[in-house]
Design an enzyme around this catalytic site. Structure first.
Site, short mmCIF file in Angstrom:
data_model
loop_
_atom_site.label_atom_id
_atom_site.label_comp_id
_atom_site.label_asym_id
_atom_site.label_seq_id
_atom_site.Cartn_x
_atom_site.Cartn_y
_atom_site.Cartn_z
N SER A 57 0.94 -1.12 -0.04
CA SER A 57 -0.01 0.23 -0.06
C SER A 57 0.79 1.31 0.03
CB SER A 57 -0.84 -0.05 1.19
OG SER A 57 -0.10 0.07 2.32
N HIS A 96 1.17 4.26 6.82
CA HIS A 96 0.51 5.09 5.72
C HIS A 96 1.14 6.40 6.03
CE1 HIS A 96 -2.97 2.41 4.22
NE2 HIS A 96 -1.84 2.09 4.15
N ASP A 123 -8.09 6.28 4.56
CA ASP A 123 -8.28 5.07 5.45
C ASP A 123 -9.56 4.98 5.98
OD1 ASP A 123 -5.76 4.20 4.29
OD2 ASP A 123 -4.44 4.89 6.15
#
Length: 180
Positions: A57, A96, A123
């Site tokens: 990701s 992230h 998210d």
């Protein structure tokens, strides 16, 4: 007889005192590793000073198998920083980038919205039901450095537990049968 036979003969020939010494040495190795881990926790201010990237990701910045080094300071988190956070109801931390920052007017606390660089949307679908922002207690640390590909060892041991058991068994056997 081969390697296995000679290893078994070596185990049989070990004296009780030497066996006890080897177990003490193994305990010292494990204890030293735990002390180093706890020391890193104190120095970095993070509950987990080192994490492995488990998904794609964050590509192309971080790839699966990269090891990230974390630090948690008192400075407020800003847009663009890479953070590692845990979400209520999930065991595995997520790596992230901070997409948006929301400062609460009454308390001055900073809440953040994150997104994986390789993901299409933010998210919020990963957060707990009804949660729109990550709060300070969700953040485990900020990425301050990385080692590429080294985390594949951890991924392999997690995905194929037999490798982990074989490695632990081989290391234990090596410690027990070593002559010094």
């Amino acid at each position: 007889m081969g390697w296995i036979g000679s290893t078994l003969d070596s185990v049989r020939s070990v004296q009780l005192r030497q066996l006890f010494t080897q177990f003490i040495n193994l305990g010292l190795i494990v204890t030293s590793a735990l002390i180093i881990w706890k020391g890193l926790m104190c120095v970095t201010g993070s509950e987990s000073p080192v994490v492995v990237v488990l998904s794609g990701s964050m590509e192309p910045g971080f790839k699966r198998g990269d090891i990230l080094f974390l630090h948690m300071s008192k400075d407020p988190i800003r847009t663009g920083e890479i953070v590692v956070f845990h979400v209520d109801g999930r065991e595995i931390p997520i790596v992230h980038r901070v997409l948006k920052v929301h400062e609460q007017q009454d308390t001055g606390e900073v809440d953040v919205l994150t997104k994986g660089d390789n993901n299409f949307g933010d998210d919020r679908v990963l957060y707990a039901h009804g949660q729109l922002w990550l709060h300070q207690h969700h953040i485990m640390g900020r990425a301050v450095g990385f080692l590429p590909y080294v985390g594949w060892v951890t991924i392999m041991m997690t995905e194929r537990p037999i490798i982990k058991y074989l490695l632990i068994g081989a290391l234990g056997l090596l410690v027990i049968t070593s002559k010094e």
